[in-house]
Structure formats: C-alpha cells, structure tokens
Design an enzyme around this catalytic site. Structure first.
Site, mmCIF file in Angstrom:
data_model
loop_
_atom_site.group_PDB
_atom_site.id
_atom_site.type_symbol
_atom_site.label_atom_id
_atom_site.label_comp_id
_atom_site.label_asym_id
_atom_site.label_seq_id
_atom_site.Cartn_x
_atom_site.Cartn_y
_atom_site.Cartn_z
ATOM 1 N N ASP A 325 25.363 36.424 65.833
ATOM 2 C CA ASP A 325 25.722 35.726 64.602
ATOM 3 C C ASP A 325 26.541 36.678 63.757
ATOM 4 O OD1 ASP A 325 24.378 33.435 65.116
ATOM 5 O OD2 ASP A 325 22.535 34.061 64.136
ATOM 6 N N ASP A 701 18.506 32.708 64.197
ATOM 7 C CA ASP A 701 17.492 32.759 63.147
ATOM 8 C C ASP A 701 16.867 31.396 62.838
ATOM 9 O OD1 ASP A 701 19.817 31.793 62.060
ATOM 10 O OD2 ASP A 701 20.132 33.477 60.709
ATOM 11 N N ASP A 705 17.963 27.256 66.765
ATOM 12 C CA ASP A 705 18.467 28.296 67.667
ATOM 13 C C ASP A 705 17.500 28.553 68.818
ATOM 14 O OD1 ASP A 705 20.764 28.755 66.246
ATOM 15 O OD2 ASP A 705 19.895 30.324 64.995
HETATM 16 P P1 ATP Z 1 26.561 32.858 60.860
HETATM 17 O O1 ATP Z 1 26.528 31.878 61.967
HETATM 18 O O2 ATP Z 1 27.664 33.806 60.963
HETATM 19 O O3 ATP Z 1 25.276 33.497 60.577
HETATM 20 P P2 ATP Z 1 25.939 31.134 58.874
HETATM 21 O O4 ATP Z 1 24.825 30.753 59.734
HETATM 22 O O5 ATP Z 1 25.637 31.795 57.583
HETATM 23 O O6 ATP Z 1 26.947 31.992 59.613
HETATM 24 P P3 ATP Z 1 26.147 28.601 57.965
HETATM 25 O O7 ATP Z 1 24.993 28.976 57.124
HETATM 26 O O8 ATP Z 1 25.988 27.603 59.054
HETATM 27 O O9 ATP Z 1 26.760 29.858 58.619
HETATM 28 O O10 ATP Z 1 27.300 28.171 57.005
HETATM 29 C C1 ATP Z 1 28.386 27.458 57.471
HETATM 30 C C2 ATP Z 1 29.234 27.044 56.303
HETATM 31 O O11 ATP Z 1 28.475 26.233 55.420
HETATM 32 C C3 ATP Z 1 29.739 28.197 55.461
HETATM 33 O O12 ATP Z 1 30.983 28.626 55.894
HETATM 34 C C4 ATP Z 1 29.852 27.602 54.083
HETATM 35 O O13 ATP Z 1 31.105 26.983 53.919
HETATM 36 C C5 ATP Z 1 28.787 26.534 54.076
HETATM 37 N N1 ATP Z 1 27.562 27.005 53.403
HETATM 38 C C6 ATP Z 1 26.824 28.085 53.694
HETATM 39 N N2 ATP Z 1 25.773 28.183 52.890
HETATM 40 C C7 ATP Z 1 25.805 27.147 52.071
HETATM 41 C C8 ATP Z 1 24.973 26.673 50.998
HETATM 42 N N3 ATP Z 1 23.873 27.308 50.639
HETATM 43 N N4 ATP Z 1 25.336 25.548 50.361
HETATM 44 C C9 ATP Z 1 26.436 24.880 50.744
HETATM 45 N N5 ATP Z 1 27.258 25.245 51.711
HETATM 46 C C10 ATP Z 1 26.962 26.375 52.374
#
Ligand code: ATP
Length: 963
Positions: A325, A701, A705
């Site tokens: 990730d 996480d 997953d």
């Molecule tokens: P990675 O896979 O690298 O760990 P991540 O799991 O943090 O990334 P996600 O959490 O799935 O990725 O976030 C994907 C997208 O959703 C982000 O690019 C952002 O645009 C949006 N996002 C992330 N967190 C939030 C939130 N708390 N509220 C609204 N939109 C969000």
C-alpha cells in the site's frame, strides 16, 4: 437476558451507565467485579510437554535403543556417554523450545485486539480485555466486536456473524427495539456479538455482557488461540533427518558385517557400529532448525515485524514481489494540504505537519478567506464533513482518526475557522461514512432556514455521483485535479447542497442531484526516506516492489517516481502508452498541453503554461519540430495499440474491472503501480502474480483486504492502522506500518535459511566422515581407529554446541545482493552436495593417514587412537568455521562475529584437553597425553579442510563473477 427487547434508556439505567460512558474509576471497579473480557485462560506453557517433546524423534529412539543395548552388554561407560548425549541434547532443546514458546506467547500479546470506548465522556482506545459491562463502545468496519453489545446507533452497520450463526451473508443491524420473544442471536438485529466482524459502516452500543458470559463465551468455553503450525521447512528437515537416520543404520550394519567378515571380534564390531550410529546421527538437527526459526522470529520482532505464522519466516527469504500500500507504508501518512482550488483560483497554503500555523497565498500574497466566501465554504466542508479530530499534546499537534481528514481540519484552521464554533453553528445530524470502496463520504448539518449536505471525496467519484452537475466549475475540475496530482498531491473534492430544514437523515439518493461544486484541496504526503532506501535495496536483492493505492493514477505515479518504483522514462511513456482510441477527451487535451509545454521550451520560449499561450508564442514555434513531435507521438500511440494491447506502467482499478484474468496475467509482470484500486482488485493481482510462480508478499489493513492477505504467500498487516480482521488473516504484522520493516524481515528470512544450510553443512559431512574412516581402516585390516566411547565423545565435543551456535550466525554482507532463492530449490543444493562429499572424503583421508602413520611410527594403539580422535575433533572445529559462509572466505569474516561459535569452540577445546590430560577422563575415554610435535601435526593435517574449502569457495566466486 433479552437485551434486544429493552429500550435504550432502560438498559442505561439497568447497567448504571450513560451516553457519556463509565468513569475510569467505575470501569476499574467493574473489571474486578466481572473479571477481564476474555474467553479462556491462554494455555500455560506445559513444561512437561516440552520436555517430552525432546524425546519424540526417531533419531532419539535410535539413541535410546543404543543406550539400552550397551547397558545389557555391560558396557556401562558407553551407556553413560550415550546418556550424556541424550541429556545434553534434551537440555539444549528444552531451553530453546521453552524460550521459543515464551516468545510466541509474548508475540500473541503484541497483537491483542483493541476496543474504542467512551470513558469519562471521551473516546479512548483500550485493550479488548479491559472492556466491562456498561461501557459505551464504538464499532467500525474491519473491527471485531469486543463483547456483546446492544446497539444504540448504527450507520450502514453490517456484521459478519457466520462464526455464530453459520450465515455467510452479513447481517444488517439496526438500533430499534425488537418486541418479539425468544429470538436466536441471529435474529437479534439490534445486538452485536463478541467475536463477530463489522464488515461495513459504524455503530455505537452499550456493552451488556463480557468474557464467558457472552454468547460466544457460552458456546465455546475454551476457544483456543490459533495454534502455531509447524513450518514446511521443519517438516522437510524432520523427514530429511529420518532418512539420514535410516541410511546411517544401513551403513552401520554394513560396517558390522564387513568387520566380522575380515575377522574382527563380533562384540567389538557391534559396539563400534552402535557408537558410529550414535556419532553420525544428526540428532540435533530438528532442534537446531526450530532454534534457527525462533531466532529469526525474535530478530524480526526487534525490527518491528511480528511473525504470526511460523512458515512465513522461511518463505520471506524467497520473496520475489512485495506489493505494498502506498499511504502510511511507503509514505509517512502525514498529510498537509498545500494547494486549494475554489472553482476559480488556485491558492497555496504554507506550514507543515498538523501545526495549524500557516497562511493562504494567492500568487504569493496572503489572502483572508472571509466568512462567507467560496473559499471559506471549501474549508468548512473539509472541516465538518469529517470524523477525525486534531488536538495538541505538549508542543505537538496530533490527529485522532484519519490523517487525510486531519489535514483538512488543519487547513480550515489556517483559514481562520474555529472547529468548535463551526461544529456548534452547523451541528451534524447524520453521516454516510467514508469507505475505500466508495471513495467519498457525506454529512448532513442543521443550518438556519435549511439544512446542508456536505460531501467530500475523490474528485472523479464526486463527478460520477453527481449526474446532473453540468456547471462550469465541474468542467474545470479534472484539469486542475490532474495538475495537483502531477505534483504528487492527494486530491479531494468538496461539494454541498441545501435541503429542507425538516430533513433529518441522508441517503445515497440525496447525492444524485443538485450537488454544487465547492472546490478541491490537494495534500502532500511525503515518502518515507527509509522506504526510498528499502525500495532501492529490494531492487538490488532482485525483489520487485509494486505499489497499490486508492489514490489517483497521476498522484500514484508521481509518488512512485519519488520512491524509485517507477523510473522517469516510465512516467513519460505512460502518458502516451495508451491506444489512441482508448484516450478520453481529457487525456487527449492533457497530452496536447504537454506537447505545447515541451514545444515552448524547445523553441526557447521557456516555461509557458498552455492557458497563457498567445499567437505570438505559436508563431515563434518551429513548424517541422512541431510536426515531428506530433508524428512521433502518434506513432507511439499506434504502436501501443497493437495486438499486444497497451504496455502500461500504471493500471487503474477501472481498467482491471473490465479486464479478463488472462489479460491481467500478461500485465502483472510489467505494471508496478496500481491506482484507484479496491481490495477485490488486490486479490486478483495477487492471484495472477502467483500464477507466474512469484513468491508474493502483500500488505493490507482493511477488512476487505483479508482475502488478498490470505492468498499471498506472506500477508502483511499494518500494526497501527490495520483492522483486527486484516491482522488475523495475515502471516506477519508490521508494528510500525513501515515498508522498510518488510524489507528487513526479508533480509532476516534469508539469514534464517542460510543458517539452517550452514548447520547441515557442518553436521552431515563430519558424520559421514566418521563412518568412512572406520570402514576404511577395517577394510585395510587395521585396528579400529576409535573406541565406541571415543566416538561418542567426538559427538559431544563437536556437535553439542557448534551446531546451535551456527543458527546464531549474524548473516553475511551479501544476503541482500543476491537474487531470491528459487522457491522450488530445496535446502540441499548442488553446492552443498559437492562440498559435503569433498569434506567427508578429506576428513576420512586425513584421519586414516594419521592413524596409519602413527602405528607405523611404533606408537601404542591407545596413543594412535588418541591422536586419531583429536585429529577428527580438530577437523570438525575447523569445519564449523568453514560452514559460516558458502561463498565468502573465512578470513574476510570477523572471528568474533558469532561469539557463540567462537567461545563454544574454545569451551569444547578445553573439554577435549581435559579428556586427554585429566586422569579420570583419561580412564573413561582411554586417552593418552599428546606431545607438542604431535599437536603440530594434528593441526597441520586438520587445517587442510579450511584450505580445500577456501579454494573451492574461490573457484566458485570466480565462476560466478564470470557468468
Ligand atoms: P493506499 O491504498 O495507498 O493506502 P488509501 O487506502 O489511503 O491509499 P483510500 O483511503 O482508498 O486510499 O482513498 C482513496 C481516495 O479516496 C483518496 O485518493 C481520496 O481522494 C479519497 N479519500 C480518502 N480518505 C477520504 C476521506 N476520509 N473522506 C473522503 N474521501 C477520502
């Protein structure tokens, strides 16, 4: 109790608690009253069981039989020595296994489940065991329900109760009272039960039962922790050792027969065969393998990698692909908003981290957001459409919740908004929480004459959502979002909508129409410096790093570039690496803009943004160059569109969605960045990589997953951000969420494997040599070179400690400079076999030569045997040091690099001197004192094993470097 039939107020009253939770003092009192919230006592380490375990190996049975036989033949000295071997072996095994058990228990404690409860009116995280009846708990997707809970609030709350009900479809939960009687747990829809898993949404509830009083506790009074399975390597070694045992028995029988045939005394020959068996059997091997694995587990835990399943230790060493990730693992997960766009202009934000000091700049000049400006609205949505909090701890600011949300709160504070005042002014009425799969979230707030819906999320998800949003502001969004993303920023879009004041709840339908775009916020999340080094290290070690992220492709690529996962050329290639007709209008536009920028630079105009291009600029351009570039670009596009399909370095979740497994299979070997990926895609990516024969480590996480973590060879869960479900599905938990820890674990995994090989290379040839030596002397018509007791002595003094010591080898310098071990290659490779033969023949030749020479010199048989025994012992001392490395010269290694081996050998040497010079031991082992010149010869002969192996290593190094 039928808690589900009671109304919330009554339950609060019954359990003497309130919406603000218990106080710490009350909780402590209840903990003593009700006891800890756990099912059964963790199994105590059974000392007797471990002791018995030491005698449960076929190799040991052979030794025991040998002991009994010698006893009945009244060879008590030999019986005593065999007993000593058995006791020494059991003692070492017992101590090490006990230590290993204790470690495993300690590790289990390190991954205990946590629970979020309200205490003294504040949300706190506590150990699951400390939850008491009356606690108010907060549940979120991915977590295990810590106790039996009567739900008082639910938001899209679904729980997987299959472990209790057998029902595989998650149950949707509500908080309303249910009046029916005698419902089974599966029908009590306002209850969440201990051990079940929240798969979606959020919930809040009152703990009504803990520990063994829960439904789970009543069903399974003693649900055991997941046992520690024996690793395949251990099983392989067990089988290998048994095979050796059989070979040795056959060889010993042969020895006996040959001896009798050439006229030796049958009883002497029998005793010698028994002793040779005892000396040759690698009885220590299975224990040493367990020890080597346990040492690996401990060393990994010291570097924040907690092994949950033992086989992972050995598989880690052969990892060929690590899928990681991005957020938090490769990057710091310290988000800071540094660009915003309010639909008209782009602003910059200063400051770093979560410290809310900083200002908003428009073209370098500070601006004030004003109370009701569009800009203020943008920040307000970020602040209120939010489930996290920023607080000050000492001098530092910290986020409780999601760093992405923390950054938005800090940005709002920089713009002059006061979080508390804003929350009072626009209190939250309802929420659709953020889920990775969905990519956005929404909240409903009470306003003045009307209520407000705030939405925030990935820009393109908002666009998809909002079907009738055809305003100009929306049209510009992709371009600006892309611009932000190119700089490696994570971009979130904000939108809002007014709804009637009566509306008290929101559903997805509310988001389908009338959303007004409020702007974008872009945040940086710097790569972890140690992750950059670890990625480079992985490359050198022949391991491919693949980044998997929920972020936008462009952001992902920019970060991948900084981390060294994607190279600069790949990034350029990627922009054009799509078949022409699969380009969207936006992509064509952005491509042409790139062309314009490039042309401007080439024509000496410097940095010109396409927007500010004037006729003068265009005229100044050089036509042939322009055409050439466009042609080249098109040629690339056409080429890429060939039958092989597009060669891509970035794949998005959407593309994976439309792809067949066969297509994906071809791409996974090339693509190293996956963007906008949801957990289901992770599973598909893993499966296709497995089909290529890769050894895959995959991080995760979230609750979704889990399948990918299970499918991968090594599922890696995050210690801090990981949910209970992810941790339970994993083979290894990374306590600090850091990619570098995975890399270090791989290194340690390789060392474990190397060390086991070293132990084998030490034990096997020396055992074989003993048998060959005896066989040779018997066939040459000479007396036996060792008495049975002496053979047993050799076994104690050379194998007792050195084999264990080799399991502690610190690891060679080049462990991360060679490619991963081919998964199918066993422990015993060609090098090991060839060298085993060379060493075994050399030792036997040396001892036989020495023995014949001494007899010819007219020495007494006792003296000649003493020297033969001592020569063998010295050969083995040297062989232990030879075993420290397969390829590296012994002289390039620090002799004290493995102090255990060095001092162990010293101790063995002193013990051997005692056997030669102390009268009591002289009597037991029939030894005679050795003179200085004889010592010199012994050393000179036995050191040849070092010389020969050094030459072999040198030759192999030269061959390897010429390849
Ligand atoms: P990675 O896979 O690298 O760990 P991540 O799991 O943090 O990334 P996600 O959490 O799935 O990725 O976030 C994907 C997208 O959703 C982000 O690019 C952002 O645009 C949006 N996002 C992330 N967190 C939030 C939130 N708390 N509220 C609204 N939109 C969000």
């Amino acid at each position: 109790m039928n808690w589900y039939r009671l109304d919330v107020h009554q339950i609060l009253a019954d359990l003497n608690t309130s919406d603000h939770g218990l106080t710490e003092a009350e909780a402590r009192e209840r903990l003593t009253q009700f006891g800890p919230n756990k099912l059964a006592e963790v199994e105590k380490i059974g000392l007797l069981k471990i002791l018995f375990h030491q005698f449960m190996s076929p190799l040991i049975y052979i030794l025991v039989i040998a002991g009994v036989v010698t006893f009945f033949l009244e060879e008590y000295k030999d019986t005593g020595v065999i007993a000593a071997v058995l006791i020494l072996n059991a003692l070492i095994g017992f101590i090490q296994e006990y230590k290993a058990e204790k470690q495993v228990q300690a590790l289990k404690k390190m991954v205990v489940a946590r629970a979020r409860v309200v205490r003294d009116g504040k949300e706190v995280e506590i150990n699951g065991e400390d939850v008491v009846p009356g606690d108010i708990v907060l549940l979120a997707s991915g977590g295990r329900v810590p106790a039996d809970v009567r739900l008082i609030k639910t938001i899209e709350f679904k729980a997987d109760e299959s472990m209790l009900t057998g029902e595989s479809v998650p149950a949707e939960k509500k908080s309303e009272v249910i009046s029916e009687e005698n419902l089974t747990p599966g029908d009590q829809l306002n209850m969440a039960f201990m051990g079940t898993v929240v798969v979606n949404g959020r919930g809040k509830g009152i703990v009504v039962a803990t520990g063994s009083r829960t439904v789970l506790g009543r069903i399974a009074k003693d649900v055991q922790e997941v046992g520690v399975a024996k690793s395949p390597l251990q099983e392989k070694i067990d089988r290998f050792a048994q095979a050796i045992g059989i070979i040795v028995l056959v060889a010993a029988t042969l020895l006996f027969l040959v001896g009798v045939l050439v006229g030796e005394n049958a009883k002497d020959m029998f005793m010698t065969a028994v002793a040779a068996t005892v000396a040759t059997i690698p009885e220590g091997l299975p224990i040493v393998v367990t020890i080597a694995l346990a040492i690996g587990v401990t060393r990994m835990a010291q570097r924040d990698a907690i092994i949950r399943k033992l086989p992972a230790v050995e598989t880690l060493g052969s990892t060929t692909v690590i899928c990681s990730d991005k957020t938090g693992t490769l990057t710091k997960n310290e988000m800071t908003v540094n660009r915003v766009y309010d639909g008209q202009k782009v602003y910059e934000l200063t400051g770093s981290g979560y410290d809310p000091t900083g200002e908003i700049l428009e073209e370098g000049r500070p601006v004030h957001a004003g109370v009701d400006s569009q800009l203020a609205l943008l920040f307000r949505i970020g602040l209120l459409c939010n489930e996290s909090e920023v607080f000050k701890e000492g001098e530092d600011y910290r986020v409780d919740g999601d760093p992405t949300e923390g950054a938005l709160i800090v940005a709002a504070m920089k713009a002059g908004l006061d979080p508390e005042k804003e929350k009072d002014r626009l209190p939250q009425l309802a929420i659709i929480p953020f889920e990775s799969d969905r990519g956005y979230m929404a909240t409903l707030h009470r306003g003045g004459d009307h209520n407000l819906v705030f939405v925030k999320g990935a820009p393109e998800k908002l666009m998809e959502l909002c079907v009738d949003c055809r305003m100009d502001a929306w049209k510009e969004t992709p371009r600006v979002a892309e611009h932000f993303a190119r700089e490696g920023l994570r971009v979130l879009g904000m939108a809002f909508k007014e709804v009637p004041a009566e509306q008290k709840d929101i559903s997805m339908d509310d988001l389908q129409t009338g959303l007004v775009f409020a702007g974008l916020q872009g945040m940086i999340d710097p790569p972890r410096p140690e992750a950059i080094d670890a990625v480079a290290g992985c490359k050198e070690a022949g391991i491919r790093v693949v980044m998997i992220t929920g972020d936008h492709a462009v952001t992902a690529l920019a970060i991948a570039k900084k981390l060294g996962i994607a190279s600069e050329e790949e990034v350029v290639e990627d922009l054009t690496a799509k078949p022409v007709d699969s380009l969207t209008d936006d992509e064509i536009l952005s491509l042409l803009q790139d062309v314009v920028r490039a042309l401007a630079v080439r024509s000496g105009l410097g940095q010109v943004e396409p927007e500010s291009l004037t006729g003068r600029h265009v005229q100044a351009m050089n036509d042939p160059e322009f055409l050439g570039l466009i042609k080249g670009l098109l040629a690339t596009l056409v080429k890429r569109a060939g039958p092989e399909g597009a060669v891509r370095n970035v794949l998005s979740g959407k593309e994976i969605e439309t792809m067949t497994d066969a297509d994906l299979f071809h791409l996974v070997q090339k693509v190293s960045v996956y963007a906008r990926v949801s957990p289901q895609h992770k599973l598909r990516i893993t499966q296709q990589l497995l089909k290529h024969g890769e050894i895959v480590a995959m991080t995760g996480d979230g609750v979704n997953d889990a399948p990918a973590l299970k499918a991968a060879h090594i599922g890696v869960a995050m210690g801090k951000t990981g949910t209970d479900v992810a941790k339970e599905a994993s083979d290894m938990v990374i306590a600090d969420d850091n990619f570098a820890s995975i890399y270090q674990a791989v290194e340690l995994g390789r060392i474990v494997f190397d060390n086991i090989r070293k132990v084998i290379f030490f034990l096997i040839p020396t055992g074989i040599a003993a048998i060959i030596t005896i066989l040779a002397t018997v066939m040459l018509g000479l007396p036996l070179p060792y008495l049975p007791a002496q053979l047993l002595w050799i076994n104690i003094v050379t194998n007792g400690l050195q084999d264990v010591a080799l399991a502690f080898e610190p690891g060679e310098k080049d462990v991360l400079k060679r490619p991963p071990r081919p998964p199918r290659s066993g422990i015993f490779n060609r090098l090991l076999v060839e060298r085993t033969i060379i060493v075994a023949l050399l030792i036997s030749a040396g001892v036989v030569y020495e023995f014949i020479h001494d007899l010819n010199m007219g020495m007494s048989l006792e003296k000649a045997r003493t020297i033969a025994v001592t020569t063998t012992v010295f050969f083995q001392f040297f062989q232990a040091f030879n075993s420290r490395s397969e390829m590296q010269s012994l002289f390039r290694m620090n002799p004290l690099g493995n102090p255990f081996l060095f001092f162990g050998t010293m101790a063995a040497f002193l013990a051997h001197l005692a056997a030669i010079y102390l009268p009591a031991l002289q009597w037991v082992f029939r030894m005679e004192p050795i003179m200085p010149m004889e010592w010199l010869r012994i050393v000179l002969i036995s050191v040849t094993v070092v010389i020969v192996v050094e030459i072999d290593k040198l030759v192999r190094r030269i061959v390897a470097s010429n390849r």
